[in-house]
Design an enzyme around this catalytic site. Structure first.
Site, PDB file in Angstrom:
ATOM      1  N   ALA A 175     -74.435 -29.942 -11.293  1.00 16.22           N
ATOM      2  CA  ALA A 175     -72.980 -30.021 -11.068  1.00 16.22           C
ATOM      3  C   ALA A 175     -72.671 -31.322 -10.336  1.00 16.22           C
ATOM      4  O   ALA A 175     -73.519 -31.864  -9.622  1.00 16.22           O
ATOM      5  CB  ALA A 175     -72.540 -28.827 -10.227  1.00 16.22           C
ATOM      6  N   GLY A 192     -77.366 -27.209 -12.015  1.00 20.69           N
ATOM      7  CA  GLY A 192     -76.588 -26.863 -13.215  1.00 20.69           C
ATOM      8  C   GLY A 192     -77.200 -27.444 -14.483  1.00 20.69           C
ATOM      9  O   GLY A 192     -77.006 -26.894 -15.569  1.00 20.69           O
ATOM     10  N   GLU A 200     -79.694 -24.998 -15.453  1.00 22.60           N
ATOM     11  CA  GLU A 200     -78.992 -23.776 -15.877  1.00 22.60           C
ATOM     12  C   GLU A 200     -78.434 -23.942 -17.293  1.00 22.60           C
ATOM     13  O   GLU A 200     -78.459 -23.010 -18.091  1.00 22.60           O
ATOM     14  CB  GLU A 200     -77.866 -23.463 -14.884  1.00 22.60           C
ATOM     15  CG  GLU A 200     -78.427 -23.044 -13.525  1.00 22.60           C
ATOM     16  CD  GLU A 200     -77.351 -22.836 -12.479  1.00 22.60           C
ATOM     17  OE1 GLU A 200     -76.691 -23.820 -12.122  1.00 22.60           O
ATOM     18  OE2 GLU A 200     -77.156 -21.688 -12.055  1.00 22.60           O
ATOM     19  N   GLU A 205     -80.188 -26.124  -5.477  1.00 18.00           N
ATOM     20  CA  GLU A 205     -78.891 -25.809  -4.853  1.00 18.00           C
ATOM     21  C   GLU A 205     -79.031 -25.423  -3.391  1.00 18.00           C
ATOM     22  O   GLU A 205     -78.163 -25.736  -2.569  1.00 18.00           O
ATOM     23  CB  GLU A 205     -78.199 -24.675  -5.616  1.00 18.00           C
ATOM     24  CG  GLU A 205     -77.575 -25.090  -6.944  1.00 18.00           C
ATOM     25  CD  GLU A 205     -78.547 -25.053  -8.116  1.00 18.00           C
ATOM     26  OE1 GLU A 205     -79.775 -25.020  -7.876  1.00 18.00           O
ATOM     27  OE2 GLU A 205     -78.093 -25.062  -9.266  1.00 18.00           O
TER      28      GLU A 205
HETATM   29  C1  3H9 Z   1     -75.257 -27.397  -8.823  1.00 15.30           C
HETATM   30  O1  3H9 Z   1     -75.728 -27.794  -9.839  1.00 15.30           O
HETATM   31  C2  3H9 Z   1     -74.460 -26.112  -8.703  1.00 15.30           C
HETATM   32  C3  3H9 Z   1     -74.644 -25.229  -9.911  1.00 15.30           C
HETATM   33  O2  3H9 Z   1     -75.725 -24.340  -9.702  1.00 15.30           O
HETATM   34  C4  3H9 Z   1     -73.511 -24.341 -10.281  1.00 15.30           C
HETATM   35  C5  3H9 Z   1     -72.232 -24.349  -9.644  1.00 15.30           C
HETATM   36  C6  3H9 Z   1     -71.269 -23.355 -10.209  1.00 15.30           C
HETATM   37  N1  3H9 Z   1     -73.553 -35.127  -8.443  1.00 15.30           N
HETATM   38  O3  3H9 Z   1     -80.587 -39.835  -5.519  1.00 15.30           O
HETATM   39  P1  3H9 Z   1     -80.223 -41.094  -6.172  1.00 15.30           P
HETATM   40  C7  3H9 Z   1     -75.603 -39.691  -7.403  1.00 15.30           C
HETATM   41  S1  3H9 Z   1     -75.383 -28.275  -7.384  1.00 15.30           S
HETATM   42  C8  3H9 Z   1     -72.952 -36.279  -8.123  1.00 15.30           C
HETATM   43  O4  3H9 Z   1     -80.102 -42.304  -5.343  1.00 15.30           O
HETATM   44  P2  3H9 Z   1     -82.706 -40.947  -7.633  1.00 15.30           P
HETATM   45  C9  3H9 Z   1     -76.052 -40.091  -6.005  1.00 15.30           C
HETATM   46  O5  3H9 Z   1     -75.069 -39.771  -5.043  1.00 15.30           O
HETATM   47  C10 3H9 Z   1     -76.218 -29.768  -7.870  1.00 15.30           C
HETATM   48  N2  3H9 Z   1     -73.633 -37.409  -7.844  1.00 15.30           N
HETATM   49  O6  3H9 Z   1     -81.202 -41.405  -7.401  1.00 15.30           O
HETATM   50  C11 3H9 Z   1     -76.241 -41.575  -6.168  1.00 15.30           C
HETATM   51  O7  3H9 Z   1     -74.959 -42.177  -6.116  1.00 15.30           O
HETATM   52  P3  3H9 Z   1     -74.751 -43.643  -5.495  1.00 15.30           P
HETATM   53  C12 3H9 Z   1     -77.669 -29.562  -8.027  1.00 15.30           C
HETATM   54  C13 3H9 Z   1     -74.956 -37.358  -7.925  1.00 15.30           C
HETATM   55  O8  3H9 Z   1     -83.121 -41.502  -8.930  1.00 15.30           O
HETATM   56  C14 3H9 Z   1     -76.752 -41.713  -7.611  1.00 15.30           C
HETATM   57  O9  3H9 Z   1     -76.386 -40.491  -8.260  1.00 15.30           O
HETATM   58  N3  3H9 Z   1     -78.331 -30.817  -8.267  1.00 15.30           N
HETATM   59  C15 3H9 Z   1     -75.633 -36.183  -8.242  1.00 15.30           C
HETATM   60  O10 3H9 Z   1     -83.510 -41.253  -6.430  1.00 15.30           O
HETATM   61  C16 3H9 Z   1     -78.240 -41.880  -7.716  1.00 15.30           C
HETATM   62  O11 3H9 Z   1     -78.862 -40.840  -6.961  1.00 15.30           O
HETATM   63  C17 3H9 Z   1     -78.950 -31.509  -7.294  1.00 15.30           C
HETATM   64  O12 3H9 Z   1     -79.030 -31.072  -6.166  1.00 15.30           O
HETATM   65  C18 3H9 Z   1     -74.871 -35.024  -8.531  1.00 15.30           C
HETATM   66  N4  3H9 Z   1     -75.450 -33.873  -8.868  1.00 15.30           N
HETATM   67  O13 3H9 Z   1     -82.677 -39.356  -7.722  1.00 15.30           O
HETATM   68  C19 3H9 Z   1     -79.553 -32.833  -7.682  1.00 15.30           C
HETATM   69  N5  3H9 Z   1     -76.962 -36.424  -8.220  1.00 15.30           N
HETATM   70  O14 3H9 Z   1     -75.501 -44.551  -6.417  1.00 15.30           O
HETATM   71  C20 3H9 Z   1     -79.104 -33.896  -6.716  1.00 15.30           C
HETATM   72  C21 3H9 Z   1     -77.100 -37.717  -7.894  1.00 15.30           C
HETATM   73  O15 3H9 Z   1     -73.285 -43.815  -5.512  1.00 15.30           O
HETATM   74  N6  3H9 Z   1     -79.612 -35.209  -7.070  1.00 15.30           N
HETATM   75  N7  3H9 Z   1     -75.897 -38.286  -7.709  1.00 15.30           N
HETATM   76  O16 3H9 Z   1     -75.333 -43.577  -4.118  1.00 15.30           O
HETATM   77  C22 3H9 Z   1     -80.873 -35.604  -6.825  1.00 15.30           C
HETATM   78  O17 3H9 Z   1     -81.708 -34.852  -6.344  1.00 15.30           O
HETATM   79  C23 3H9 Z   1     -81.229 -37.009  -7.133  1.00 15.30           C
HETATM   80  O18 3H9 Z   1     -80.043 -37.774  -7.129  1.00 15.30           O
HETATM   81  C24 3H9 Z   1     -81.915 -37.210  -8.511  1.00 15.30           C
HETATM   82  C25 3H9 Z   1     -82.038 -38.740  -8.791  1.00 15.30           C
HETATM   83  C26 3H9 Z   1     -83.324 -36.604  -8.432  1.00 15.30           C
HETATM   84  C27 3H9 Z   1     -81.131 -36.601  -9.625  1.00 15.30           C
END
Ligand code: 3H9
Length: 719
Positions: free
Chosen positions: A61, A100, A103, A123
């Site tokens: 998400a 998500g 999911e 999450e």
């Molecule tokens: C969810 O899914 C809820 C659902 O169950 C259902 C609800 C009903 N959204 O980390 P990085 C941005 S909750 C928005 O430096 P990497 C991040 O801010 C979500 N932005 O890169 C950054 O922005 P900026 C569950 C996001 O390669 C840029 O992307 N998902 C999101 O080291 C690069 O990120 C998670 O918890 C996002 N979801 O790592 C995953 N994700 O360049 C969260 C990233 O402006 N994300 N950004 O600073 C991560 O763990 C890591 O970002 C990921 C990439 C492993 C994906």
């Protein structure tokens, strides 16, 4: 957005497009709904592959949308429509399928992953639970124990582990989309009934209650007050005990509670703070995006005590060749053994070869001559460090970055002992250096943007959260710690016990209270610093009241404890009693209690009842107040930097967001009012006097933490 195309004649290919991680924003969700409908309607399409642009399936998400007005189609019915589809749907997973994103993949009938992909339901680390059906589908797919593990820890798994667990059906080294397209054609026309996870029963367990009780107990113990892990267990329990529709209702209800909780806001703030600190800037105007980091292929570590050994391990783990130097033969031999042991144990855990060949040892500083970067980690003594820097400056090739792993000494003073002060920065690691996530990169007034960029980049490569900070005694973390520890000691003088203070701080969420933590770190360290600062030694003028130093209130309690040879865990006695030197279990010590009583009697202090609120407020607000001073002084660029330092280096509970975020949640006016109250009661404690920036923020209507930088800028522009 989601792009629709037709491949191999009859396969619809839906590509999620929302860089950088294809998060499921409102536009992406709308795109998926539209393209799935189109694929199901199109008579020439018999199967569907869903993938993500730029080699990333989906990061979940869109976290930026949380807390805003919800728009666009919701995830749950969107995923149901995919699962219910009469044409086979395959998720082609490259890069990441998280939250998500996974999911969505669980709603598909098959999942094919690239061997380098990572999957997970993280999450919980954002204060949430997988509420797009993840908490209900995953246990049905892989069983309750494995699902509980993934959902309550939020850990990412490799494609290989995902295959073993049964999350994915196939792993490939080839082009994942091509493999998925080929596969989906092979199942086109078949019934997908058995592939719909929501229609499957959860695999039964003979000892269901015991499993849940055990996990709940473990989670409550390690969560230290965090509510999301507990809700995750409850959601999986619903999957195991209720029919799918009721399970989904429970998932939604639990998510509703979490979503509006302060903890979710705090954890999401931490997520962005961790990323924001990488975008550093200096008062000189130098910035992360305009400063070039130099590549480091060979590093040298000088001084192989505990810190030097940890730093050597962390560098070798990163693939950097290291020359580890200690002029004392015995220390060098012991370090060699310790470093190799650590590298071997870590490699064994990972199932790979230890990078022993990357580390070379020497008893001669000359060995650092051709290093690209040197990290000095000798004993915390200015004269010794000055001498090492002088020698390094003469020995090292031009252009070698000279870094000091000091926890609070003047980096600029060290720089002045070198020929190229612009190449000098502080790299303050935390023990154990190969484990702890935090690195303070200390920028002196003469540090060049390249030196800062290089240290920040190297820290990132080492897997650290690197935070650029200014040069002042104690930098950010230790500078804030000083008034916090001081308050704790004053509370003892006034009638509290170490047990009370620690209990309150641990109930707040710290892994260890201040006294247990001091016993672990060693009380002699602070004692040495206080002696160097002339706070406690025979040079203190005779007749000076013992509880006043340099014109302010001072508690000599810790000094008196050290004079008894009680240095904490290492000597078996400190603020607590341990069964042996090096023992870990802290027990109340009757000696300490009578010592406190005698101390109070000697100084005419009458012990009073101190409640939990006072302990918490005095310890935390004084630390926060120092944080505001640090912001005002320009030692940290923003509240996110301070919060990242406290969360990743000082055990501040992440679900409380860091000290500055916590202050904004409590309300700045309240923090100000309580500080004024305590300062009035203790006018001889300057740290309790509310600082200028806090007053200015309150006067400007207590803006949210995300807007403090604007106020700080305005404040400085008026100077
Ligand atoms: C969810 O899914 C809820 C659902 O169950 C259902 C609800 C009903 N959204 O980390 P990085 C941005 S909750 C928005 O430096 P990497 C991040 O801010 C979500 N932005 O890169 C950054 O922005 P900026 C569950 C996001 O390669 C840029 O992307 N998902 C999101 O080291 C690069 O990120 C998670 O918890 C996002 N979801 O790592 C995953 N994700 O360049 C969260 C990233 O402006 N994300 N950004 O600073 C991560 O763990 C890591 O970002 C990921 C990439 C492993 C994906």
């Amino acid at each position: 957005m989601a792009q629709y195309s037709r491949v191999a004649g009859s396969v619809a290919l839906i590509t999620l497009q929302n860089p950088p991680v294809n998060a499921l924003s409102a536009a992406v969700r709308q795109g998926i709904v539209d393209t799935v409908e189109r694929a199901l309607r199109d008579p020439e399409v018999n199967s569907v592959v869903i993938c993500g642009q730029n080699g990333k399936f989906c990061g979940g998400a869109d976290i930026k949308e949380f807390g805003r007005q919800m728009s666009g189609p919701p995830l749950v019915p969107m995923i149901h429509a995919i699962e219910a589809g009469h044409k086979p749907m395959v998720a082609a997973i490259e890069g990441v399928a998280l939250g998500g994103g996974l999911e969505l993949a669980l709603g598909c009938h098959y999942r094919i992953a690239h061997s380098k992909a990572r999957l997970g339901l993280p999450e919980v680390s954002l204060g949430l639970l997988p509420a797009a059906g993840g908490s209900q589908r995953l246990p049905r797919l892989i069983g309750v124990p494995a699902a509980l593990d993934l959902i309550t820890t939020g850990r990412h798994v490799t494609a290989a582990e995902a295959l073993k667990l049964g999350i994915v059906d196939q792993v490939t080294d080839h082009n994942t989309v091509d493999v998925a397209v080929k596969f989906v054609q092979s199942v086109a026309g078949q019934s997908m009934d058995s592939r719909r996870l929501s229609t499957r029963p959860c695999p039964s367990l003979p000892n269901l209650d015991a499993v849940f009780e055990g996990v709940m107990q473990r989670v409550r113990q390690s969560a230290r007050g965090a509510i999301a892990p507990v809700a995750c267990v409850q959601a999986v329990r619903a999957a195991a005990t209720l029919p799918y529709p009721q399970g989904m209702e429970r998932e939604k209800e639990l998510m509703g509670t979490l979503f509006t909780s302060g903890q979710a806001r705090a954890l999401q703030y931490c997520f962005f703070a961790q990323r924001a600190v990488g975008k550093w800037s200096l008062p000189s105007g130098a910035r992360w995006d305009t400063s070039k980091a130099m590549p480091i292929s060979k590093a040298a570590v000088i001084g192989l005590g505990t810190m030097g050994r940890g730093i050597t391990v962390a560098l070798a783990q990163t693939g950097v060749s290291v020359v580890a130097v200690d002029t004392q033969e015995r220390q060098l031999a012991e370090a060699k053994q310790a470093v190799s042991g650590m590298l071997e144990r870590m490699a064994q855990k990972r199932g790979s070869a230890p990078p022993l060949g990357l580390v070379h040892y020497s008893n001669n500083l000359q060995a650092a001559a051709d290093a690209d970067l040197v990290i000095e980690a000798v004993f915390e003594d200015m004269a010794l460090k000055e001498s090492v820097f002088q020698q390094l400056s003469a020995i090292c090739k031009p252009g070698t970055f000279l870094c000091t792993n000091t926890s609070g000494l003047d980096v600029d003073r060290l720089a002045s002992h070198t020929r190229r002060p612009e190449l000098v920065v502080g790299m303050h690691f935390f023990a154990p250096a190969h484990v702890m996530k935090l690195l303070e990169v200390v920028c002196g007034p003469r540090s060049s943007p390249e030196a800062v960029a290089t240290a920040m980049q190297l820290g990132k490569k080492m897997g650290k959260v690197s935070v650029a900070v200014g040069n002042c005694p104690g930098f950010v973390g230790n500078r804030m710690l000083k008034p916090y520890v001081e308050q704790a000691n004053f509370l003892l003088e006034e009638g509290a016990t170490p047990e009370l203070v620690d209990q309150v701080l641990e109930d707040f969420g710290f892994a260890m209270g201040v006294f247990r933590m001091s016993d672990l770190s060693g009380l002699d360290v602070g004692w040495r610093i206080r002696k160097a600062d002339k706070l406690t030694d025979p040079s203190v003028p005779a007749g000076q009241p013992v509880r006043v130093r340099q014109g302010r209130r001072y508690s000599p309690l810790a000094d008196l404890i050290c004079e008894q040879g009680r240095f904490g865990q290492k000597t078996g006695q400190g603020w607590y009693h341990y069964d042996k030197p090096g023992g870990r279990v802290a027990r109340s010590d009757p000696w300490l209690h009578s010592f406190l009583e005698e101390y109070r009697a000697r100084h005419g202090l009458v012990a009073r009842h101190i409640d939990h609120q006072e302990v918490l407020e005095r310890c935390l607000y004084v630390l926060i107040n120092e944080g505001f001073r640090i912001l005002d002084d320009g030692i940290a660029a923003g509240p996110e930097d301070i919060d990242a330092i406290y969360v990743f280096g000082y055990g501040w509970p992440r679900h409380r967001g860091g000290p500055m975020f916590y202050a904004s949640m409590v309300g700045l006016a309240r923090v100000l009012e309580r500080l004024e109250h305590y300062h009035q009661a203790h006018p001889d404690v300057p740290h309790l006097q509310p600082c200028r920036l806090l007053r200015r923020l309150v006067a400007s209507g207590s803006p949210p933490v995300q807007r403090w930088r604007e106020v700080i800028k305005r404040l400085h522009s008026q100077l």
